[in-house]
Each structure stands twice: as C-alpha cells, then as structure tokens.
Design a protein around this motif. Structure first.
Motif, mmCIF file in Angstrom:
data_model
loop_
_atom_site.group_PDB
_atom_site.id
_atom_site.type_symbol
_atom_site.label_atom_id
_atom_site.label_comp_id
_atom_site.label_asym_id
_atom_site.label_seq_id
_atom_site.Cartn_x
_atom_site.Cartn_y
_atom_site.Cartn_z
ATOM 1 N N LYS A 10 0.793 -1.223 0.000
ATOM 2 C CA LYS A 10 0.000 0.000 0.000
ATOM 3 C C LYS A 10 0.830 1.280 0.000
ATOM 4 O O LYS A 10 0.287 2.369 -0.051
ATOM 5 C CB LYS A 10 -0.978 -0.003 1.162
ATOM 6 N N ASP A 11 2.167 1.150 0.074
ATOM 7 C CA ASP A 11 3.030 2.332 -0.013
ATOM 8 C C ASP A 11 4.373 1.918 -0.600
ATOM 9 O O ASP A 11 4.678 0.729 -0.725
ATOM 10 C CB ASP A 11 3.197 3.015 1.351
ATOM 11 N N GLY A 12 5.166 2.900 -0.970
ATOM 12 C CA GLY A 12 6.432 2.635 -1.629
ATOM 13 C C GLY A 12 7.438 1.889 -0.773
ATOM 14 O O GLY A 12 8.139 0.996 -1.262
ATOM 15 N N ALA A 13 7.511 2.220 0.501
ATOM 16 C CA ALA A 13 8.477 1.560 1.390
ATOM 17 C C ALA A 13 8.150 0.071 1.533
ATOM 18 O O ALA A 13 9.034 -0.787 1.426
ATOM 19 C CB ALA A 13 8.494 2.240 2.747
ATOM 20 N N GLN A 14 6.885 -0.228 1.744
ATOM 21 C CA GLN A 14 6.455 -1.631 1.843
ATOM 22 C C GLN A 14 6.697 -2.340 0.508
ATOM 23 O O GLN A 14 7.153 -3.477 0.470
ATOM 24 C CB GLN A 14 4.975 -1.703 2.226
ATOM 25 N N GLY A 15 6.426 -1.647 -0.584
ATOM 26 C CA GLY A 15 6.635 -2.221 -1.911
ATOM 27 C C GLY A 15 8.089 -2.571 -2.163
ATOM 28 O O GLY A 15 8.395 -3.667 -2.638
ATOM 29 N N LEU A 16 8.991 -1.664 -1.829
ATOM 30 C CA LEU A 16 10.423 -1.916 -2.034
ATOM 31 C C LEU A 16 10.880 -3.113 -1.192
ATOM 32 O O LEU A 16 11.644 -3.959 -1.662
ATOM 33 C CB LEU A 16 11.244 -0.669 -1.712
ATOM 34 N N ILE A 60 9.676 -6.193 -2.931
ATOM 35 C CA ILE A 60 10.463 -6.462 -4.145
ATOM 36 C C ILE A 60 11.687 -7.281 -3.750
ATOM 37 O O ILE A 60 12.018 -8.278 -4.385
ATOM 38 C CB ILE A 60 10.898 -5.158 -4.849
ATOM 39 N N ARG A 61 12.346 -6.856 -2.681
ATOM 40 C CA ARG A 61 13.575 -7.520 -2.237
ATOM 41 C C ARG A 61 13.313 -8.912 -1.660
ATOM 42 O O ARG A 61 14.094 -9.834 -1.862
ATOM 43 C CB ARG A 61 14.291 -6.651 -1.218
ATOM 44 N N SER A 62 12.206 -9.083 -0.941
ATOM 45 C CA SER A 62 11.960 -10.363 -0.273
ATOM 46 C C SER A 62 11.202 -11.370 -1.139
ATOM 47 O O SER A 62 11.434 -12.569 -1.036
ATOM 48 C CB SER A 62 11.209 -10.141 1.038
ATOM 49 N N GLU A 63 10.305 -10.911 -1.984
ATOM 50 C CA GLU A 63 9.443 -11.815 -2.741
ATOM 51 C C GLU A 63 9.945 -12.134 -4.149
ATOM 52 O O GLU A 63 9.478 -13.076 -4.777
ATOM 53 C CB GLU A 63 8.024 -11.235 -2.843
ATOM 54 N N HIS A 64 10.843 -11.309 -4.685
ATOM 55 C CA HIS A 64 11.368 -11.493 -6.048
ATOM 56 C C HIS A 64 10.236 -11.720 -7.063
ATOM 57 O O HIS A 64 10.149 -12.792 -7.662
ATOM 58 C CB HIS A 64 12.372 -12.649 -6.098
ATOM 59 N N PRO A 65 9.362 -10.720 -7.237
ATOM 60 C CA PRO A 65 8.228 -10.906 -8.151
ATOM 61 C C PRO A 65 8.678 -11.016 -9.614
ATOM 62 O O PRO A 65 9.773 -10.597 -9.973
ATOM 63 C CB PRO A 65 7.398 -9.633 -7.933
ATOM 64 N N ASN A 66 7.793 -11.590 -10.447
ATOM 65 C CA ASN A 66 8.057 -11.696 -11.875
ATOM 66 C C ASN A 66 7.750 -10.377 -12.584
ATOM 67 O O ASN A 66 8.311 -10.100 -13.641
ATOM 68 C CB ASN A 66 7.211 -12.805 -12.503
ATOM 69 N N VAL A 119 11.008 4.643 -5.519
ATOM 70 C CA VAL A 119 11.123 3.186 -5.659
ATOM 71 C C VAL A 119 11.821 2.867 -6.976
ATOM 72 O O VAL A 119 12.730 2.033 -7.028
ATOM 73 C CB VAL A 119 9.731 2.503 -5.593
ATOM 74 N N TYR A 120 11.430 3.548 -8.049
ATOM 75 C CA TYR A 120 12.052 3.350 -9.362
ATOM 76 C C TYR A 120 13.558 3.607 -9.281
ATOM 77 O O TYR A 120 14.360 2.838 -9.809
ATOM 78 C CB TYR A 120 11.393 4.270 -10.388
ATOM 79 N N GLN A 121 13.948 4.686 -8.605
ATOM 80 C CA GLN A 121 15.370 5.008 -8.465
ATOM 81 C C GLN A 121 16.119 3.913 -7.706
ATOM 82 O O GLN A 121 17.248 3.577 -8.053
ATOM 83 C CB GLN A 121 15.544 6.358 -7.756
ATOM 84 N N GLU A 122 15.508 3.361 -6.663
ATOM 85 C CA GLU A 122 16.135 2.278 -5.905
ATOM 86 C C GLU A 122 16.294 1.032 -6.774
ATOM 87 O O GLU A 122 17.311 0.350 -6.702
ATOM 88 C CB GLU A 122 15.332 1.948 -4.639
ATOM 89 N N ILE A 123 15.292 0.744 -7.582
ATOM 90 C CA ILE A 123 15.365 -0.400 -8.496
ATOM 91 C C ILE A 123 16.536 -0.222 -9.463
ATOM 92 O O ILE A 123 17.263 -1.165 -9.759
ATOM 93 C CB ILE A 123 14.035 -0.578 -9.263
ATOM 94 N N GLN A 124 16.732 1.008 -9.932
ATOM 95 C CA GLN A 124 17.792 1.281 -10.909
ATOM 96 C C GLN A 124 19.192 1.090 -10.336
ATOM 97 O O GLN A 124 20.152 0.916 -11.079
ATOM 98 C CB GLN A 124 17.657 2.694 -11.475
ATOM 99 N N LYS A 125 19.312 1.096 -9.031
ATOM 100 C CA LYS A 125 20.621 0.937 -8.396
ATOM 101 C C LYS A 125 21.083 -0.519 -8.350
ATOM 102 O O LYS A 125 22.249 -0.776 -8.094
ATOM 103 C CB LYS A 125 20.585 1.480 -6.957
ATOM 104 N N ARG A 126 20.166 -1.460 -8.571
ATOM 105 C CA ARG A 126 20.510 -2.875 -8.415
ATOM 106 C C ARG A 126 20.202 -3.645 -9.695
ATOM 107 O O ARG A 126 19.034 -3.785 -10.069
ATOM 108 C CB ARG A 126 19.732 -3.465 -7.243
ATOM 109 N N PRO A 127 21.224 -4.139 -10.384
ATOM 110 C CA PRO A 127 21.015 -4.852 -11.650
ATOM 111 C C PRO A 127 20.027 -6.008 -11.564
ATOM 112 O O PRO A 127 19.256 -6.237 -12.485
ATOM 113 C CB PRO A 127 22.414 -5.360 -12.014
ATOM 114 N N GLU A 128 20.012 -6.731 -10.447
ATOM 115 C CA GLU A 128 19.085 -7.863 -10.336
ATOM 116 C C GLU A 128 17.632 -7.390 -10.247
ATOM 117 O O GLU A 128 16.718 -8.111 -10.638
ATOM 118 C CB GLU A 128 19.439 -8.764 -9.141
ATOM 119 N N LEU A 129 17.413 -6.171 -9.759
ATOM 120 C CA LEU A 129 16.055 -5.622 -9.717
ATOM 121 C C LEU A 129 15.682 -4.999 -11.057
ATOM 122 O O LEU A 129 14.503 -5.008 -11.439
ATOM 123 C CB LEU A 129 15.924 -4.582 -8.598
ATOM 124 N N GLN A 130 16.662 -4.462 -11.769
ATOM 125 C CA GLN A 130 16.410 -3.872 -13.086
ATOM 126 C C GLN A 130 15.849 -4.907 -14.056
ATOM 127 O O GLN A 130 15.138 -4.561 -14.986
ATOM 128 C CB GLN A 130 17.697 -3.309 -13.686
#
Length: 181
Positions: free
Chosen positions: A33-39, A42-48, A64-75
């Motif tokens: 329901k918010d960006g912090a919970q979402g991030l 993302i890290r714990s559930e590894h969604p498709n 959240v988008y910026q944080e994703i861009q920092k990690r190749p495995e999330l990109q």
C-alpha cells in the motif's frame, strides 16, 4: 503454487483489487500500500512483474524506481508504471518508458495485459548495466554539498508553494460551498 508473482504497489485498495480481478487465477498477486512496503516486498518476494503507482505515501513511485535502478538484479524485473497523471511521470523521467511500460489509470483488462507484455519485452531487451560502487565516490565533495544545498532550497521553496496552493484550495472550496447554498 502460483506460476507467476505480480507485485502491485498502489495506495488505492480499489486499484489493487481491480488488478487482481483482471489477472488469471494462476497469478499470485502480492499487494503493497506504499512505496516503502513495496520496495521491501520487491527484495523479499522477487516478483516476476512489478506494477508501481507513481504517487505513493512514505516513498514515492519515483523513489522506488530510483532504488530499483541501483541494483542490476532488480532492473531485470519487468516494471509497469501506473498513474492517472502521465505528465508527472514524463516530467520526472528524462527518457520515459525506455525501461518500463506505462498504463494510465483507470485502465481496462486489455490495457493491463498489454502493459505487462510491453514491460516484459523491455526488460528482456534491456542491456545489463553496471552500477558504480558507492565506496568510490567521484567528483568534488564540495560541489556535491553545494548541489545538495541547492536542492534543499528548492524543496523548501516548493513546500512553501504547496502550502500556498492548499490555502487557495480551501478558499476555493469555501467559495463554491457558498455559491451552492
């Protein structure tokens, strides 16, 4: 066990439920329901696939988008950006929609499925990016401090403008209520 996990990060329960209803039964829909919970998810559930609202509490979709861009495995995770205000997304992102799909709210099932397909295609075609090590900062630290200070001043100015707009909105609502009486 579900074949695919889709993480829906949106502060609107209606949107989260609507996405869940539009997707096939074999898709496991995880909700934030918010960006912090979402991030965190993302890290714990590894969604498709990640479906990310642009305007969120606690941590915006942009952050959240910026944080994703920092990690190749999330990109590598297909990303669908959602917003009712496309112009705000294009304003923040210099090359919008190069690495993610966009779907405007409200959307229909066909639009949702097309956006997921587009995001998957873009994620597959995206070149792997090396991320610079934070341990080796480059550039002049005084220049960085000056830039940070300038950004803080801009934020303070914008907060003042927002407060002014809030006051104007309250006045406008009061005026409209008077006219409706």
């Amino acid at each position: 066990m579900a074949a695919h996990k889709i993480l829906v990060i949106d502060d609107s329960k209606v949107i989260r439920m609507r996405v869940k209803e539009m997707l096939p039964a074999n898709v496991d829909v995880i909700e934030a329901k918010d960006g912090a919970q979402g991030l965190s998810l993302i890290r714990s559930e590894h969604p498709n696939v990640i479906m990310l609202d642009f305007l969120l509490p606690k941590m915006s979709g942009w952050e959240v988008y910026q944080e994703i861009q920092k990690r190749p495995e999330l990109q590598a995770i297909p990303l669908v950006m959602m917003s009712g205000r496309k112009e705000e997304v294009t304003e923040k992102l210099p090359e919008p929609f190069e690495y993610f799909a966009f779907v405007g709210k409200p959307f229909e099932k066909k639009q949702l499925l097309e956006a997921i397909q587009d995001a998957t295609k873009k994620a597959r075609e995206r070149p792997a990016m090396a991320v610079p090590s934070p341990a080796a900062p480059t550039g002049d630290s005084s220049a960085l401090q000056a830039e940070v200070e300038a950004l803080k001043q801009q934020v303070a100015k914008m907060n003042g403008e927002i407060e002014g707009l809030k006051k104007q909105l309250v006045q406008l609502v009061g005026f409209i209520k008077q006219k409706l009486k």
